[in-house]
Design a protein around this motif. Sequence first.
Motif, PDB file in Angstrom:
ATOM      1  N   ASP A  50       0.814  -1.218   0.000  1.00 26.84           N
ATOM      2  CA  ASP A  50       0.000   0.000   0.000  1.00 26.84           C
ATOM      3  C   ASP A  50       0.847   1.267   0.000  1.00 26.84           C
ATOM      4  O   ASP A  50       0.507   2.252  -0.657  1.00 26.84           O
ATOM      5  CB  ASP A  50      -0.931   0.026   1.214  1.00 26.84           C
ATOM      6  CG  ASP A  50      -2.080  -0.953   1.075  1.00 26.84           C
ATOM      7  OD1 ASP A  50      -2.285  -1.465  -0.047  1.00 26.84           O
ATOM      8  OD2 ASP A  50      -2.760  -1.222   2.078  1.00 26.84           O
ATOM      9  N   ILE A  51       1.925   1.260   0.762  1.00 31.77           N
ATOM     10  CA  ILE A  51       2.735   2.482   0.875  1.00 31.77           C
ATOM     11  C   ILE A  51       4.103   2.341   0.201  1.00 31.77           C
ATOM     12  O   ILE A  51       4.892   3.287   0.215  1.00 31.77           O
ATOM     13  CB  ILE A  51       2.911   2.907   2.350  1.00 31.77           C
ATOM     14  CG1 ILE A  51       3.599   1.804   3.163  1.00 31.77           C
ATOM     15  CG2 ILE A  51       1.566   3.279   2.963  1.00 31.77           C
ATOM     16  CD1 ILE A  51       3.921   2.229   4.605  1.00 31.77           C
ATOM     17  N   GLN A  52       4.355   1.155  -0.400  1.00 29.09           N
ATOM     18  CA  GLN A  52       5.617   0.932  -1.122  1.00 29.09           C
ATOM     19  C   GLN A  52       6.814   1.329  -0.260  1.00 29.09           C
ATOM     20  O   GLN A  52       7.689   2.083  -0.679  1.00 29.09           O
ATOM     21  CB  GLN A  52       5.620   1.722  -2.437  1.00 29.09           C
ATOM     22  CG  GLN A  52       4.571   1.251  -3.424  1.00 29.09           C
ATOM     23  CD  GLN A  52       4.824  -0.179  -3.920  1.00 29.09           C
ATOM     24  OE1 GLN A  52       5.894  -0.469  -4.422  1.00 29.09           O
ATOM     25  NE2 GLN A  52       3.860  -1.060  -3.745  1.00 29.09           N
ATOM     26  N   SER A  53       6.815   0.815   0.970  1.00 33.07           N
ATOM     27  CA  SER A  53       7.855   1.192   1.913  1.00 33.07           C
ATOM     28  C   SER A  53       8.130   0.037   2.869  1.00 33.07           C
ATOM     29  O   SER A  53       7.263  -0.828   3.083  1.00 33.07           O
ATOM     30  CB  SER A  53       7.410   2.430   2.705  1.00 33.07           C
ATOM     31  OG  SER A  53       8.375   2.762   3.679  1.00 33.07           O
ATOM     32  N   LEU A  54       9.324   0.023   3.432  1.00 28.03           N
ATOM     33  CA  LEU A  54       9.672  -0.987   4.422  1.00 28.03           C
ATOM     34  C   LEU A  54       8.905  -0.755   5.719  1.00 28.03           C
ATOM     35  O   LEU A  54       8.795   0.383   6.189  1.00 28.03           O
ATOM     36  CB  LEU A  54      11.179  -0.950   4.717  1.00 28.03           C
ATOM     37  CG  LEU A  54      12.102  -1.425   3.593  1.00 28.03           C
ATOM     38  CD1 LEU A  54      13.559  -1.125   3.947  1.00 28.03           C
ATOM     39  CD2 LEU A  54      11.921  -2.923   3.338  1.00 28.03           C
ATOM     40  N   LYS A  83       4.924  11.638   8.405  1.00 27.25           N
ATOM     41  CA  LYS A  83       3.644  11.440   7.730  1.00 27.25           C
ATOM     42  C   LYS A  83       3.592  10.041   7.128  1.00 27.25           C
ATOM     43  O   LYS A  83       4.623   9.426   6.856  1.00 27.25           O
ATOM     44  CB  LYS A  83       3.466  12.478   6.621  1.00 27.25           C
ATOM     45  CG  LYS A  83       3.370  13.913   7.123  1.00 27.25           C
ATOM     46  CD  LYS A  83       3.179  14.862   5.958  1.00 27.25           C
ATOM     47  CE  LYS A  83       3.102  16.309   6.444  1.00 27.25           C
ATOM     48  NZ  LYS A  83       2.874  17.249   5.328  1.00 27.25           N
ATOM     49  N   LEU A  84       2.399   9.571   6.914  1.00 31.73           N
ATOM     50  CA  LEU A  84       2.230   8.304   6.214  1.00 31.73           C
ATOM     51  C   LEU A  84       1.779   8.620   4.810  1.00 31.73           C
ATOM     52  O   LEU A  84       0.625   8.974   4.582  1.00 31.73           O
ATOM     53  CB  LEU A  84       1.193   7.425   6.918  1.00 31.73           C
ATOM     54  CG  LEU A  84       0.966   6.080   6.237  1.00 31.73           C
ATOM     55  CD1 LEU A  84       2.218   5.220   6.316  1.00 31.73           C
ATOM     56  CD2 LEU A  84      -0.189   5.335   6.872  1.00 31.73           C
ATOM     57  N   TYR A  85       2.702   8.548   3.874  1.00 35.68           N
ATOM     58  CA  TYR A  85       2.370   8.902   2.497  1.00 35.68           C
ATOM     59  C   TYR A  85       1.985   7.650   1.723  1.00 35.68           C
ATOM     60  O   TYR A  85       2.717   6.667   1.706  1.00 35.68           O
ATOM     61  CB  TYR A  85       3.563   9.582   1.827  1.00 35.68           C
ATOM     62  CG  TYR A  85       3.285  10.016   0.415  1.00 35.68           C
ATOM     63  CD1 TYR A  85       3.992   9.476  -0.653  1.00 35.68           C
ATOM     64  CD2 TYR A  85       2.304  10.968   0.147  1.00 35.68           C
ATOM     65  CE1 TYR A  85       3.728   9.873  -1.963  1.00 35.68           C
ATOM     66  CE2 TYR A  85       2.042  11.363  -1.153  1.00 35.68           C
ATOM     67  CZ  TYR A  85       2.753  10.811  -2.201  1.00 35.68           C
ATOM     68  OH  TYR A  85       2.489  11.208  -3.494  1.00 35.68           O
TER      69      TYR A  85
END
Length: 214
Positions: free
Chosen positions: A41-45, A182-184
């Motif tokens: 969803d956030i393309q992040s670790l 922030k949660l981008y």
Amino acid sequence: MFKNTYQSGFLSILYSIGSKPLQIWHKEVRNGHIKRITDDDIQSLVIEIMGTNVSTTYITCPADKKQTLGIKLPFLVMIVKNMKKYFTFEVQVLDDKNVSRRFRASNYQGATRVKPFICSMPMRLDEGWNQIQFNLADFTRRAYGTTFIEAQRVQIHANCRIRRVYFSDRLYSEDELPAEFKLYLPLRGKDKKGQADAGPATSAPEPSQAAPAS
């Protein structure tokens, strides 16, 4: 642990993108796993904590049981993902009676219960990523009629994914937050502030329910 650290604004104790995100945390795993993965969803670790029993798979900070956080900032903020499974977390605080109290929030409990040393309460999570805002000073006052002094320990159990855990001196609007707090969500092209509320409006103990401090 942070008692002699100058505390204002934000104090982060977990950031999933850091080189050693769980450096100051102790990990306990039984019939589950704690690992860093990429969230679609956030393309992040992010840190994923999963287990068949919420009570036996968790992370706790500080890692040393003899240490305490010593964080005087009254707001605990957690950016977590709802995995549609049982999930719980605890925060231990010290009040002005020099008593350690624990607040436990979970998504499988229906009512708030206040006992002398622990207050457990329901937590509502929206689908996907949520920002949980926990007013420790308000909870301490409403549950025990005492004054919050400092946060001593944070323990996060299965099942969830974690982006960040931090303390702040007040609640900040999305526009005020530093970019890394922030949660981008790139797939949606905008910031999302999930209103998972472990906040006073929906899940704090009412004064009438508060047990006398012992």
